[in-house]
Write an enzyme that holds these catalytic residues in place. Structure first.
Site, PDB file in Angstrom:
ATOM      1  N   ASP A  13       0.809  -1.225   0.000  1.00 41.93           N
ATOM      2  CA  ASP A  13       0.000   0.000   0.000  1.00 41.93           C
ATOM      3  C   ASP A  13       0.840   1.273   0.000  1.00 41.93           C
ATOM      4  O   ASP A  13       0.448   2.297   0.556  1.00 41.93           O
ATOM      5  CB  ASP A  13      -0.973   0.011   1.204  1.00 41.93           C
ATOM      6  CG  ASP A  13      -1.870  -1.208   1.197  1.00 41.93           C
ATOM      7  OD1 ASP A  13      -2.237  -1.664   0.106  1.00 41.93           O
ATOM      8  OD2 ASP A  13      -2.172  -1.723   2.291  1.00 41.93           O
ATOM      9  N   GLY A  40      -4.485  -4.529  -3.774  1.00 43.39           N
ATOM     10  CA  GLY A  40      -5.483  -3.499  -4.075  1.00 43.39           C
ATOM     11  C   GLY A  40      -4.727  -2.258  -4.467  1.00 43.39           C
ATOM     12  O   GLY A  40      -4.082  -1.634  -3.640  1.00 43.39           O
ATOM     13  N   HIS A  41      -4.753  -1.936  -5.754  1.00 37.98           N
ATOM     14  CA  HIS A  41      -3.989  -0.795  -6.262  1.00 37.98           C
ATOM     15  C   HIS A  41      -4.970   0.272  -6.740  1.00 37.98           C
ATOM     16  O   HIS A  41      -5.810   0.010  -7.599  1.00 37.98           O
ATOM     17  CB  HIS A  41      -3.065  -1.231  -7.407  1.00 37.98           C
ATOM     18  CG  HIS A  41      -2.036  -2.232  -6.973  1.00 37.98           C
ATOM     19  ND1 HIS A  41      -1.135  -2.804  -7.824  1.00 37.98           N
ATOM     20  CD2 HIS A  41      -1.761  -2.758  -5.752  1.00 37.98           C
ATOM     21  CE1 HIS A  41      -0.351  -3.639  -7.157  1.00 37.98           C
ATOM     22  NE2 HIS A  41      -0.731  -3.634  -5.893  1.00 37.98           N
ATOM     23  N   GLN A 223       1.998  -6.160  -3.156  1.00 36.71           N
ATOM     24  CA  GLN A 223       2.514  -6.254  -1.777  1.00 36.71           C
ATOM     25  C   GLN A 223       3.818  -5.446  -1.639  1.00 36.71           C
ATOM     26  O   GLN A 223       3.961  -4.444  -2.314  1.00 36.71           O
ATOM     27  CB  GLN A 223       2.713  -7.723  -1.350  1.00 36.71           C
ATOM     28  CG  GLN A 223       1.408  -8.488  -1.162  1.00 36.71           C
ATOM     29  CD  GLN A 223       0.799  -8.992  -2.447  1.00 36.71           C
ATOM     30  OE1 GLN A 223       1.462  -9.621  -3.260  1.00 36.71           O
ATOM     31  NE2 GLN A 223      -0.470  -8.744  -2.666  1.00 36.71           N
TER      32      GLN A 223
HETATM   33  P1  GDP Z   1      -0.744   0.201  -3.560  1.00 34.48           P
HETATM   34  O1  GDP Z   1      -1.333  -1.067  -3.042  1.00 34.48           O
HETATM   35  O2  GDP Z   1       0.722   0.308  -3.301  1.00 34.48           O
HETATM   36  O3  GDP Z   1      -1.083   0.462  -5.003  1.00 34.48           O
HETATM   37  O4  GDP Z   1      -1.419   1.375  -2.720  1.00 34.48           O
HETATM   38  P2  GDP Z   1      -2.998   1.534  -2.391  1.00 34.48           P
HETATM   39  O5  GDP Z   1      -3.687   1.987  -3.622  1.00 34.48           O
HETATM   40  O6  GDP Z   1      -3.517   0.338  -1.696  1.00 34.48           O
HETATM   41  O7  GDP Z   1      -2.934   2.665  -1.288  1.00 34.48           O
HETATM   42  C1  GDP Z   1      -2.386   3.917  -1.553  1.00 34.48           C
HETATM   43  C2  GDP Z   1      -3.487   4.985  -1.379  1.00 34.48           C
HETATM   44  O8  GDP Z   1      -2.891   6.259  -1.312  1.00 34.48           O
HETATM   45  C3  GDP Z   1      -4.461   5.046  -2.545  1.00 34.48           C
HETATM   46  O9  GDP Z   1      -5.730   5.363  -2.055  1.00 34.48           O
HETATM   47  C4  GDP Z   1      -3.910   6.180  -3.409  1.00 34.48           C
HETATM   48  O10 GDP Z   1      -4.934   6.827  -4.165  1.00 34.48           O
HETATM   49  C5  GDP Z   1      -3.368   7.093  -2.361  1.00 34.48           C
HETATM   50  N1  GDP Z   1      -2.205   7.904  -2.758  1.00 34.48           N
HETATM   51  C6  GDP Z   1      -1.173   7.559  -3.578  1.00 34.48           C
HETATM   52  N2  GDP Z   1      -0.234   8.551  -3.594  1.00 34.48           N
HETATM   53  C7  GDP Z   1      -0.703   9.514  -2.759  1.00 34.48           C
HETATM   54  C8  GDP Z   1      -0.178  10.765  -2.319  1.00 34.48           C
HETATM   55  O11 GDP Z   1       0.913  11.197  -2.687  1.00 34.48           O
HETATM   56  N3  GDP Z   1      -0.935  11.473  -1.424  1.00 34.48           N
HETATM   57  C9  GDP Z   1      -2.135  11.022  -0.967  1.00 34.48           C
HETATM   58  N4  GDP Z   1      -2.801  11.793  -0.096  1.00 34.48           N
HETATM   59  N5  GDP Z   1      -2.656   9.849  -1.365  1.00 34.48           N
HETATM   60  C10 GDP Z   1      -1.939   9.104  -2.236  1.00 34.48           C
HETATM   61  P1  IMO Z   2      -0.898  -4.298  -2.139  1.00 33.63           P
HETATM   62  O1  IMO Z   2      -0.448  -4.852  -3.459  1.00 33.63           O
HETATM   63  C1  IMO Z   2      -0.951  -4.666   2.196  1.00 33.63           C
HETATM   64  C2  IMO Z   2      -0.903  -8.730   3.832  1.00 33.63           C
HETATM   65  C3  IMO Z   2      -2.141  -9.198   4.585  1.00 33.63           C
HETATM   66  C4  IMO Z   2      -1.504 -10.153   5.602  1.00 33.63           C
HETATM   67  C5  IMO Z   2      -0.384 -10.792   4.798  1.00 33.63           C
HETATM   68  C6  IMO Z   2      -0.718 -12.161   4.216  1.00 33.63           C
HETATM   69  O2  IMO Z   2      -2.195  -3.589  -2.193  1.00 33.63           O
HETATM   70  O3  IMO Z   2       0.184  -3.506  -1.512  1.00 33.63           O
HETATM   71  P2  IMO Z   2      -2.237 -12.913   2.150  1.00 33.63           P
HETATM   72  O4  IMO Z   2      -3.715 -12.732   1.901  1.00 33.63           O
HETATM   73  O5  IMO Z   2      -1.368 -12.315   1.107  1.00 33.63           O
HETATM   74  O6  IMO Z   2      -1.875 -14.341   2.455  1.00 33.63           O
HETATM   75  O7  IMO Z   2      -1.965 -12.097   3.536  1.00 33.63           O
HETATM   76  O8  IMO Z   2      -0.093  -9.899   3.727  1.00 33.63           O
HETATM   77  N1  IMO Z   2      -1.152  -8.234   2.463  1.00 33.63           N
HETATM   78  C7  IMO Z   2      -1.126  -6.942   2.118  1.00 33.63           C
HETATM   79  N2  IMO Z   2      -0.960  -5.838   2.868  1.00 33.63           N
HETATM   80  N3  IMO Z   2      -1.078  -4.556   0.858  1.00 33.63           N
HETATM   81  C8  IMO Z   2      -1.203  -5.661   0.091  1.00 33.63           C
HETATM   82  O9  IMO Z   2      -1.200  -5.610  -1.253  1.00 33.63           O
HETATM   83  C9  IMO Z   2      -1.275  -6.921   0.711  1.00 33.63           C
HETATM   84  N4  IMO Z   2      -1.437  -8.194   0.278  1.00 33.63           N
HETATM   85  C10 IMO Z   2      -1.327  -8.978   1.346  1.00 33.63           C
HETATM   86  O10 IMO Z   2      -2.800  -8.125   5.198  1.00 33.63           O
HETATM   87  O11 IMO Z   2      -0.922  -9.401   6.644  1.00 33.63           O
HETATM   88 MG    MG Z   3      -2.883  -1.702  -1.812  1.00 33.64          MG
END
Ligand code: GDP
Ligand code: IMO
Ligand code: MG
Length: 435
Positions: A13, A40-41, A223
């Protein structure tokens, strides 16, 4: 011409979706190389928000071919729903290519993920319950079913019968669950097979042909480094290899094609699920003041899981982890995200080392017990308190914000090329750095 790897440097994340989407403007292919719909991206462009779990970020650009590589575990029902949602939003997904070598997540994987977590009780990992661990376990045990098996139903049935016999015994006798019907699974997956047929490709050959033509490939990690099965905080990890090495096996390319490895790094740290987290802001670590700071950081940063909706744990930036990620992945540069969230604080802390039994560790400790009990050693930096979300050049950032970025860069010893100040594409500042 080159491949570029994008990898999360923390516990996921970090903003990989935003970074990948932005950098995809200049490439021909975006490849997911590991993980599954535990990811979840999030991508935000104007009014449109996409939450992608399996489809590679980069799907927004008509010139990009999205690829689901060999190392991914694929839940076909979930993928088809995601594709339907993207089409409903007006996107063209017809260029998607899926490797026949990717493993299939089966209904018994999801069920086993749920029941084994329950069985672990207080020791549970807090998985996403998407069947990721059981699917990779079957892959390693060589009893997994792959995407290509969908196109030879005789083989599919044979393999399913063998594995399901054993899984049903475990589900019913160990976990007291109802056994699953192989005929029902076969019927369900035969429908998926027909719908997925247009997307199936020899992705390894597709990518190599592209590299030979001089085209560019972005390899999108899911991840993060600390969730890596080999290099993360085992056992509180996922079951695949998000690190840069995993990009090579997961896509089927060699190191000579890789030009850059970009670490996606949040300006603070978050973690979903259980496991150690030295800089976590919580009451039992630093008392009520820390707990309040953590609440504020999570609220401002909207730190809720994209996949499960769970509240993410939050903490200060950790340079020990960043240095570790730089080594494990061979990072050439960082893409720093969410700097705007830190505008909420008067004073900022950055962990420069861990302390354990009187000794300071600037690098990741060799034994998990040290990591579990380590105390973070902090440097303090002044905050800036200004809203920076409308800033469009690095030079226009408040001096304290620049000092924060430059301090992180010095502590991590890897250049920070991009600084993100909001979720949108244009909320990204590029710096002139040497890599
Ligand atoms: P990922 O799993 O690495 O793709 O990240 P996620 O999408 O799960 O979580 C990142 C969150 O931060 C998302 O809701 C993005 O829209 C948001 N985001 C990304 N870059 C920035 C930033 O520079 N500032 C803020 N406030 N939000 C951001
Ligand atoms: P993105 O790509 C954050 C974490 C779960 C748990 C551990 C194992 O959005 O960054 P799993 O279901 O993979 O066997 O769970 O890994 N986890 C993540 N945490 N972002 C993710 O993906 C994750 N995918 C798995 O919360 O701790
Ligand atoms: Mg994510």
């Amino acid at each position: 011409m080159p491949a570029v790897i994008i990898v999360g440097t923390q516990w996921g994340d970090e903003g990989k979706g935003k970074a990948t989407d932005l950098l995809a403007d200049d490439v021909d292919f975006v490849v997911r190389y590991q993980g599954g719909n535990n990811a979840g991206h999030t991508i935000i462009v104007g009014e449109r928000t996409l939450k992608l779990h399996l489809v590679p970020s980069g799907v927004m650009y008509p010139h990009v071919t999205p690829v689901i590589g060999d190392g991914v575990v694929l839940d076909p029902g979930v993928l088809l729903t995601e594709l339907d949602e993207l089409v409903a939003q007006g996107l063209d997904v017809s260029k998607l290519k899926i490797s026949g070598n990717a493993h299939l997540i089966m209904p018994y994987h999801r069920e086993l993920d749920r029941v084994t977590e329950r069985y672990l009780g207080r020791q549970k990992l807090g998985t996403t319950k998407r069947g990721i661990g059981p699917c990779y376990a079957d892959k390693a045990a060589r009893v997994g079913l792959r995407v290509q098996d969908l196109y030879d139903m005789k083989i599919f049935r044979q393999k399913l019968d063998v594995v399901l016999k054993e899984r049903n015994a475990v589900l019913s006798r160990v976990y007291n669950r109802l056994p699953m019907s192989s005929a029902d699974i076969e019927t369900e997956y035969a429908v998926y097979a027909e719908r997925l047929r247009p997307y199936i490709a020899d992705t390894m050959t597709v990518l190599h042909d592209a590299l030979e033509r001089g085209e560019t490939i972005l390899l999108e990690g899911a991840q993060g480094t600390l969730l890596d099965l080999d290099h993360g905080t085992y056992p509180f990890v996922t079951s695949s290899n998000p690190v840069a090495g995993g990009a090579l096996t997961g896509a089927g390319i060699g190191p000579k094609d890789v030009e850059k490895v970009i670490g996606i790094t949040k300006a603070y740290v978050t973690r979903v699920g259980t496991g150690p987290f030295p800089t976590e802001l919580r009451a039992s670590g630093g008392g009520q003041a820390d707990a309040a700071t953590g609440e504020e950081m999570g609220r401002v940063g909207q730190e809720f899981g994209t996949t499960t909706g769970r509240k993410r744990r939050v903490g200060w930036f950790d340079a020990v982890l960043a240095r570790y990620a730089a080594r494990v992945n061979g990072l050439t540069e960082h893409f720093l995200t969410k700097l705007d969230v830190l505008s909420a604080f008067d004073t900022l802390k950055v962990c420069r080392a861990y302390r354990y039994e009187g000794e300071d560790y600037e690098h990741f400790p060799p034994h998990q017990s040290i990591f579990h009990h380590a105390e973070a050693v902090y440097e303090q930096l002044p905050g800036w308190r200004d809203d920076i979300t409308a800033v469009r050049t690095y030079a226009a950032l408040p001096k304290q914000a620049q000092a924060y970025v430059e301090q992180l860069e010095e502590l991590c010893a890897v250049p920070i090329r991009w600084v993100s100040v909001g979720p949108e594409r244009d909320q990204t500042l590029e710096r002139d750095v040497h890599t």
